[in-house]
Design a protein around this motif. Sequence first.
Motif, PDB file in Angstrom:
ATOM      1  N   HIS A   1       0.854  -1.192   0.000  1.00 22.25           N
ATOM      2  CA  HIS A   1       0.000   0.000   0.000  1.00 22.25           C
ATOM      3  C   HIS A   1       0.891   1.243   0.000  1.00 22.25           C
ATOM      4  O   HIS A   1       1.931   1.278   0.663  1.00 22.25           O
ATOM      5  N   VAL A   2       0.485   2.253  -0.744  1.00 25.18           N
ATOM      6  CA  VAL A   2       1.305   3.460  -0.918  1.00 25.18           C
ATOM      7  C   VAL A   2       0.504   4.691  -0.500  1.00 25.18           C
ATOM      8  O   VAL A   2      -0.636   4.884  -0.940  1.00 25.18           O
ATOM      9  N   TRP A   3       1.118   5.511   0.359  1.00 30.09           N
ATOM     10  CA  TRP A   3       0.541   6.791   0.768  1.00 30.09           C
ATOM     11  C   TRP A   3       1.593   7.877   0.539  1.00 30.09           C
ATOM     12  O   TRP A   3       2.786   7.624   0.646  1.00 30.09           O
ATOM     13  N   SER A   4       1.137   9.082   0.229  1.00 24.97           N
ATOM     14  CA  SER A   4       2.111  10.146  -0.053  1.00 24.97           C
ATOM     15  C   SER A   4       1.589  11.499   0.411  1.00 24.97           C
ATOM     16  O   SER A   4       0.381  11.728   0.507  1.00 24.97           O
TER      17      SER A   4
ATOM     18  N   ASP B   1      -3.543  17.310  -1.283  1.00 27.52           N
ATOM     19  CA  ASP B   1      -2.286  16.644  -1.646  1.00 27.52           C
ATOM     20  C   ASP B   1      -1.566  16.051  -0.441  1.00 27.52           C
ATOM     21  O   ASP B   1      -0.466  15.530  -0.572  1.00 27.52           O
ATOM     22  N   PHE B   2      -2.194  16.140   0.734  1.00 26.31           N
ATOM     23  CA  PHE B   2      -1.552  15.633   1.952  1.00 26.31           C
ATOM     24  C   PHE B   2      -2.159  14.290   2.331  1.00 26.31           C
ATOM     25  O   PHE B   2      -3.380  14.120   2.355  1.00 26.31           O
ATOM     26  N   PHE B   3      -1.304  13.356   2.640  1.00 26.00           N
ATOM     27  CA  PHE B   3      -1.680  12.023   3.104  1.00 26.00           C
ATOM     28  C   PHE B   3      -2.712  11.388   2.169  1.00 26.00           C
ATOM     29  O   PHE B   3      -3.853  11.116   2.526  1.00 26.00           O
ATOM     30  N   VAL B   4      -2.248  11.144   0.947  1.00 25.76           N
ATOM     31  CA  VAL B   4      -3.103  10.609  -0.113  1.00 25.76           C
ATOM     32  C   VAL B   4      -2.873   9.111  -0.254  1.00 25.76           C
ATOM     33  O   VAL B   4      -1.731   8.649  -0.338  1.00 25.76           O
ATOM     34  N   LYS B   5      -3.958   8.350  -0.303  1.00 27.37           N
ATOM     35  CA  LYS B   5      -3.868   6.912  -0.577  1.00 27.37           C
ATOM     36  C   LYS B   5      -3.756   6.725  -2.080  1.00 27.37           C
ATOM     37  O   LYS B   5      -4.620   7.116  -2.844  1.00 27.37           O
ATOM     38  N   ARG B   6      -2.646   6.064  -2.505  1.00 24.75           N
ATOM     39  CA  ARG B   6      -2.404   5.836  -3.917  1.00 24.75           C
ATOM     40  C   ARG B   6      -2.763   4.396  -4.271  1.00 24.75           C
ATOM     41  O   ARG B   6      -3.189   3.613  -3.417  1.00 24.75           O
ATOM     42  N   SER B   7      -2.600   4.059  -5.532  1.00 23.50           N
ATOM     43  CA  SER B   7      -2.937   2.703  -5.974  1.00 23.50           C
ATOM     44  C   SER B   7      -2.018   1.684  -5.316  1.00 23.50           C
ATOM     45  O   SER B   7      -0.823   1.926  -5.128  1.00 23.50           O
ATOM     46  N   ASP B   8      -2.586   0.547  -4.948  1.00 33.91           N
ATOM     47  CA  ASP B   8      -1.790  -0.537  -4.387  1.00 33.91           C
ATOM     48  C   ASP B   8      -0.864  -1.129  -5.446  1.00 33.91           C
ATOM     49  O   ASP B   8      -1.100  -1.002  -6.656  1.00 33.91           O
ATOM     50  N   ILE B   9       0.186  -1.769  -4.972  1.00 34.39           N
ATOM     51  CA  ILE B   9       1.150  -2.431  -5.850  1.00 34.39           C
ATOM     52  C   ILE B   9       1.150  -3.919  -5.506  1.00 34.39           C
ATOM     53  O   ILE B   9       1.155  -4.307  -4.336  1.00 34.39           O
TER      54      ILE B   9
END
Length: 806
Positions: A423-426, A436-444
């Motif tokens: 899981h990726v967060w940015s 743009d803060f603490f965004v859940k991105r697509s899983d890998i």
Amino acid sequence: MTTRRDGGASRRPTDPPPRRFRRWAAAAGLLLAAAGIQVVSPEPAQAATGITINGSSGGRTLDGVGAISGGGGNSRLLIDYPEPQRSDILDYLFKPGYGAAMQIMKTEIGGDTNSTSGAEPSHEHTRGAINCNRGYEWWLMGEAKARNPNIKLVGLAWGAPGWIGNNTFFTNDAIDYLVAWLGCATSHGLTIDYLGGWNEKGRDLTWYKNLRSALNSRGYAAVKIVASDDFGWGPADDAQRDPAFGNAIAVYGSHYVCGYRSAQSSCPSSTNAINSGKSLWASENGSDDYNAGANALARGINRGYIDGKMTGYLNWPVIAAITPNVPWSTTGLAVAQQPWSGNYSIGKNAWVMGQTTQFSAPGWKYLDSSSGYIGGNRNNGSFVSLKSPNNSNYSTVIETMDAGSAQDLQFNVTGGLSTGTVHVWSTNVRSNNQADFFVKRSDITPSNGSFSLTVQPGYVYSITTTTGQGKGTATSPAQRSLALPYTDTFDSYQTGREAKYLSDHQGSFEVVACGASRTGQCVRQMSEQAPIYWTDGHAEPFTLLGDLGWRDYTVSSDVMLEKSGYAQLIGRAGNYNHQGPQNLNGYYLRVADNGSWSIRSNNTSGNQRTLASGTTAALGTGRWHNVALTMSGSSLTATIDGTIVGRATDSAFSAGQIGYATGQGVTAQFDNLKIYSGSVPPDPTPTPSPSVSPSVPVSPSPSGPGGCTATYKVVSEWSGGFQSEITVTNASSGASTGWQAAFTLADGQQVSQSWNADVKQSGSTVTATNVSYNGTLAPGASATFGFLGSRTGNSTSAPTVSCTLS
């Protein structure tokens, strides 16, 4: 082919350009050269940086990432926030899977003295008089524990009451004092995990050894000692020479290990510290704006471990819950300056912290071989990897604060760690957009433990096999001013607490039972002698309240001196310098027990001017008096017990807060605070309701066409006046219509506009009904109420028909 989650093409960055593209580029280059245009060959695509996340790697145990409440007073206004905003802020700070998710919190052991942004109350103002309910830190630690039972708690003193060691900290008195504080924590159901000495004031090795012995013998053997919360790693060197000192210490804590208020690009410790076997902490870091400090914070959390093997990181402070005139008013993870409106703001610092704290926990282990600088270059950014105690889950936190372009990272997971979904967060630290803060991105989905990720410059990324992360959704209401009038009788608070919005900046102003035969609760200045200071500036006790936008107003309060000396009302208080001796922009009305008074102006440089002064009847000690300071434009008016004693003209300060103050070591009480616009109070609902004795029969007055001798006694003070009825009988038959209510103060000033009454005459009887006075009268106030009328056929005013208000 590995899977990429950068939103672009899936071709590996190491793959060469297609052959047809190379042929086209060469031909285009020849044509451009023929046209006289310089051709620059494109750089070849950079190879992906390989990172192995190896669960077999050695590494130290994470103690926690968090922040400091204290040093001092920076959390003061949070407890006064209304719900639901107060709980929303607390959730953002402490709740796992919501915001900053703090893992560790250091709190100040209050010492009745300023320790940067205010003074926090001591649990033991005088020797042996312990009260475990003072202040707000117990409440804050309880709220933190309620949200995260696993949060680690640390205690540290900045200043201390002067009775300790006859104004000397490193004594047995201080050890007893700290043990008593631990006892207070126990009474609140709190377990303190770590205890420090004296913040940034050096160390006494024998004292630390004695502290360890005392903790062991008094039931606190599990409490770990941190030394010495100063600059540098000298305690690790001391332990080389004094092993007994080393045995007493569990944590070496150093401040600003990356440089004071620096970019936190390089964060080393020392060889002796690393080889000591102790935990190493950046035990105070940051001191930066809640948004602008995010870049440094992102570097420091990672680089403290990479450079110096630090397993604890404490940002200063946790929140700026202080008004904007106070030093460091926007530092921390959040800003909360208006409890009266409920307005607050969560900073980028909170989200940067959450990129570590929501993906790890104390007890996780760093993976040394899986932590470092991207491509071995600090400018590219850094990464640290940690694994959970189950030896399967892991998280890697990556920061690219200084990177100039996107970078492709190729990960390979090994050493028994999970090869499942990543899981990726940015957080885009360069953005000012909350989206743009603490965004859940697509899983890998890794392939045979391998996956790739493109990281953009100026970001923090967290890649993890854990779940449960989240971004809070609560929003803040808009700002608004604190409206006038503002009043407080202080009767609604428990003994030992601080009155709403009243923020101490030196000394300690605490709610107690009123003295001098007065019932109810009052505010008392509790510090009976000069404290062990932490700041260089030694201001006298003062506390502030209110809105910086207040301009023309009167501040009024009852005051009772308990000992010889002076008490002060403050008006139009603005900025202050916590290092100065008398360090506040504002006006002071000073009154002393011998009757001397003065109106003063003071500024942050300590330049104090006496604008007016004089002497009135002695106030004495143990007696209540009403004191008021009116500010209207450049006009300043001082009133004592309803009598104007002096006026001054000055235009240095046009707006600001109110406050109480005393001389050093002077204990005094304050009650019935009132702040209202103009020179007379408005007409709010009386609180408490007025109590006036019934009217008595009246009789003719020999000096007028009719009169009265009725006496009305005020038995309690209030705002808003009273309602009553007065009937004047046997008035002169020559009196006629045109009667008007009038009110005369003891000093002869007539303020008829402050009174309202329905006045009627029937024959020889004049009746005033619905009599109301829009003002404030103290018990024992001397004033005269009466009628002004005119005789028939005569336009001149008739003599006053009066009743005395005593």
